[in-house]
Write a protein that holds these residues in place. Structure first.
Motif, short mmCIF file in Angstrom:
data_model
loop_
_atom_site.label_atom_id
_atom_site.label_comp_id
_atom_site.label_asym_id
_atom_site.label_seq_id
_atom_site.Cartn_x
_atom_site.Cartn_y
_atom_site.Cartn_z
N ARG A 265 0.82 -1.20 0.00
CA ARG A 265 0.00 0.00 0.00
C ARG A 265 0.86 1.26 0.00
O ARG A 265 0.54 2.24 -0.67
CB ARG A 265 -0.95 -0.01 1.20
CG ARG A 265 -1.86 -1.23 1.26
CD ARG A 265 -3.04 -1.05 2.17
NE ARG A 265 -2.71 -0.64 3.52
CZ ARG A 265 -2.45 -1.46 4.53
NH1 ARG A 265 -2.43 -2.79 4.31
NH2 ARG A 265 -2.20 -0.99 5.73
N GLN A 266 1.95 1.23 0.72
CA GLN A 266 2.85 2.38 0.73
C GLN A 266 3.51 2.58 -0.64
O GLN A 266 3.71 3.72 -1.07
CB GLN A 266 3.92 2.20 1.81
CG GLN A 266 3.38 2.32 3.23
CD GLN A 266 4.44 2.05 4.28
OE1 GLN A 266 5.45 1.36 4.02
NE2 GLN A 266 4.22 2.55 5.49
N SER A 269 1.03 4.38 -2.74
CA SER A 269 0.94 5.78 -2.33
C SER A 269 2.12 6.59 -2.84
O SER A 269 1.96 7.73 -3.29
CB SER A 269 0.85 5.87 -0.80
OG SER A 269 -0.33 5.25 -0.32
N ARG A 270 3.31 6.02 -2.79
CA ARG A 270 4.49 6.72 -3.32
C ARG A 270 4.37 6.92 -4.83
O ARG A 270 4.82 7.95 -5.36
CB ARG A 270 5.77 5.94 -2.98
CG ARG A 270 6.15 6.02 -1.50
CD ARG A 270 7.55 5.50 -1.27
NE ARG A 270 7.67 4.08 -1.57
CZ ARG A 270 7.49 3.11 -0.68
NH1 ARG A 270 7.17 3.41 0.57
NH2 ARG A 270 7.64 1.85 -1.03
N VAL A 272 1.57 7.39 -6.52
CA VAL A 272 0.66 8.53 -6.70
C VAL A 272 1.41 9.84 -6.46
O VAL A 272 1.25 10.81 -7.21
CB VAL A 272 -0.55 8.41 -5.76
CG1 VAL A 272 -1.43 9.67 -5.84
CG2 VAL A 272 -1.39 7.19 -6.11
N GLU A 301 -7.89 5.08 3.45
CA GLU A 301 -6.45 5.23 3.25
C GLU A 301 -6.10 5.37 1.78
O GLU A 301 -5.31 6.24 1.38
CB GLU A 301 -5.73 4.03 3.86
CG GLU A 301 -4.24 3.96 3.55
CD GLU A 301 -3.63 2.61 3.94
OE1 GLU A 301 -2.56 2.28 3.38
OE2 GLU A 301 -4.21 1.90 4.79
N LEU A 302 -6.69 4.52 0.94
CA LEU A 302 -6.35 4.51 -0.48
C LEU A 302 -6.86 5.77 -1.19
O LEU A 302 -6.14 6.37 -2.01
CB LEU A 302 -6.94 3.26 -1.14
CG LEU A 302 -6.49 1.91 -0.55
CD1 LEU A 302 -7.28 0.77 -1.19
CD2 LEU A 302 -5.01 1.70 -0.71
N ARG A 304 -7.59 8.74 0.16
CA ARG A 304 -6.88 9.93 0.63
C ARG A 304 -5.49 10.02 0.04
O ARG A 304 -4.93 11.12 -0.11
CB ARG A 304 -6.82 9.95 2.16
CG ARG A 304 -8.16 10.22 2.80
CD ARG A 304 -8.06 10.40 4.31
NE ARG A 304 -9.38 10.55 4.90
CZ ARG A 304 -10.08 11.68 4.89
NH1 ARG A 304 -9.57 12.77 4.33
NH2 ARG A 304 -11.28 11.73 5.45
N ALA A 305 -4.91 8.89 -0.34
CA ALA A 305 -3.60 8.90 -1.00
C ALA A 305 -3.69 9.35 -2.45
O ALA A 305 -2.67 9.63 -3.08
CB ALA A 305 -2.97 7.51 -0.93
N MET A 307 -5.68 7.58 -4.93
CA MET A 307 -6.00 6.49 -5.85
C MET A 307 -7.47 6.56 -6.26
O MET A 307 -8.31 7.07 -5.52
CB MET A 307 -5.70 5.13 -5.21
CG MET A 307 -4.25 4.97 -4.80
SD MET A 307 -3.95 3.41 -3.91
CE MET A 307 -2.66 3.95 -2.77
#
Length: 410
Positions: A265-266, A269-270, A272, A301-302, A304-305, A307
């Protein structure tokens, strides 16, 4: 990426002479599979997680029976949990036609609760069929009617949409690696028989194949990715992480059961944050409630990142595919702890811009016609009961992961 994950990614064996055909849903897959079986001259080796005795299953069994009548060697391997209800009947049918049959980790008949959960969750989830050592089918489609989604039919109602999934038809050097993987598992499951019938060893490919094998079929570069509990524990996840880390433009992931670990998941996010567009096509219709609601617990979480999440609404989503720039994968592996930590899985990794565009166009068409975009604001307004169910499912799934000894990764 961890050191073990980097090592797993480096172990991939690439082949450059393949012809790979994308098959969407059973309407494309089953005719291609049966045509290959009907043309077989030497061998058919079929592995699958689920094999139902519905119209599709009967059609495949009929093709296998015709093959044995021609003298073709037929082997069928089914998973003991996925085929718990059908395995005995299929075994009798395969034996009657003169084929060989095995069940991977049969479910215990009595006192199943005494068997450790971790052992029972180690399933044969991959779907591989090889024909004559020249053609392979690898993907996510079980031997089950696409329209058999577990929902009761409505009288006089039109037939609904089929289960959404993909498989690949492959010829070229990659097939030898699929044969090798199947033969290694067959030996493990048949040591007693092979001791009694030593001539059968000659039919098995037990050493890693040298490439190229035979005449080239095409020019597509691809590798077979396996996941098991010995040498290939991180191979599929590592390939995803490497591709995500190097992505520059697009990441599109369609996955039926999406509950990846924190590192995964991180990494998304990176991506994005670097300006990569990340789109996720996930389950919209509930099939297994705990997995569905546990995935929804990750949405905040996804989203707000940055996606984009699309839920597939026409039917059940069963696909396990991705396109990351010019990189693409099709296979059996979900992005959840059961696939990534426990099950035997098989994906094909394709490094070919034309193939990636073809799969991307198929996924974008599906998102446009059957995907419901999840908006952060609307998701945040869901009721307290939905929030409670999502949170409880998330906790329950994490408890399940803890039984594998990998709870800290999730």
């Amino acid at each position: 990426m961890t050191v073990s994950a980097r090592a797993a990614a480096r172990r991939l064996k690439w082949t450059d002479d393949n012809d790979i055909q994308l098959l969407c849903n059973g309407v494309a897959f089953f005719p291609a599979l049966c045509a290959a079986i009907d043309a077989a001259q030497e061998s058919v080796h079929l592995e699958t997680y689920m094999f139902e005795l519905d119209e599709v299953g009967e059609t495949v069994l009929a093709a296998l029976a015709r093959a044995t009548q021609r003298g073709v060697r037929v082997r069928v391997v089914l998973d003991g949990f996925g085929c718990a209800q059908s395995a005995a009947a299929i075994e009798a049918r395969v034996a009657a036609m003169g084929g060989q049959f095995r069940v991977y980790r049969p479910e215990p008949r009595h006192l199943a609760w005494l068997v450790p959960s971790r052992r029972r969750l180690r399933r044969l989830h991959r779907k591989i069929t090889t024909v004559d050592g020249k053609i392979a089918f690898v993907g996510g489609i079980n031997i089950i009617d696409d329209f058999n989604t577990g929902e009761p039919p409505q009288p006089d109602a039109p037939r609904g949409k089929p289960r959404y999934d993909y498989s690949l038809r492959v010829c070229g050097s990659l097939v030898a690696h699929a044969v090798h993987a199947q033969d290694l598992l067959w030996v493990r499951m048949n040591l007693a028989r092979l001791r009694r019938h030593p001539a059968e060893w000659r039919t098995l490919r037990l050493t890693p194949p040298a490439t190229p094998q035979g005449e080239p079929c095409g020019a597509t570069r691809a590798a077979l990715m396996l996941r098991d509990n010995v040498r290939h524990r991180k191979t599929i996840e590592a390939a995803y992480l490497r591709a995500i880390a190097s992505a520059k433009h697009d990441i599109v992931i369609a996955n039926a059961y999406f509950f990846p670990g924190l590192e995964f998941r991180q990494a998304l996010s990176r991506a994005v944050a670097r300006g990569v567009r990340v789109r996720l096509l996930l389950q919209g219709k509930v099939e297994y409630r705990m997995q569905y609601h546990a995935t929804r617990a990750l949405y905040d979480e996804l989203l707000r990142a940055g996606m984009e999440i699309y839920e597939y609404m026409p039917s059940h989503l069963h696909a396990k595919v991705a396109v990351i720039d010019d990189w693409a994968t099709v296979g059996s592996s979900n992005l959840d702890p059961f696939s990534l930590l426990l099950a035997r899985e098989a994906n094909i990794l394709v490094d070919d811009p034309a193939f990636a565009r073809n799969l991307l166009e198929s996924l974008e068409k599906t998102m446009a016609s059957g995907g419901r975009l999840v908006e952060l604001r609307a998701y945040g307004k869901r009721g307290w009961l939905h929030r409670l169910v999502d949170a409880a499912s998330h906790v329950m799934l994490r408890i399940g992961v803890a039984l594998t000894g990998k709870g800290t990764e999730y």
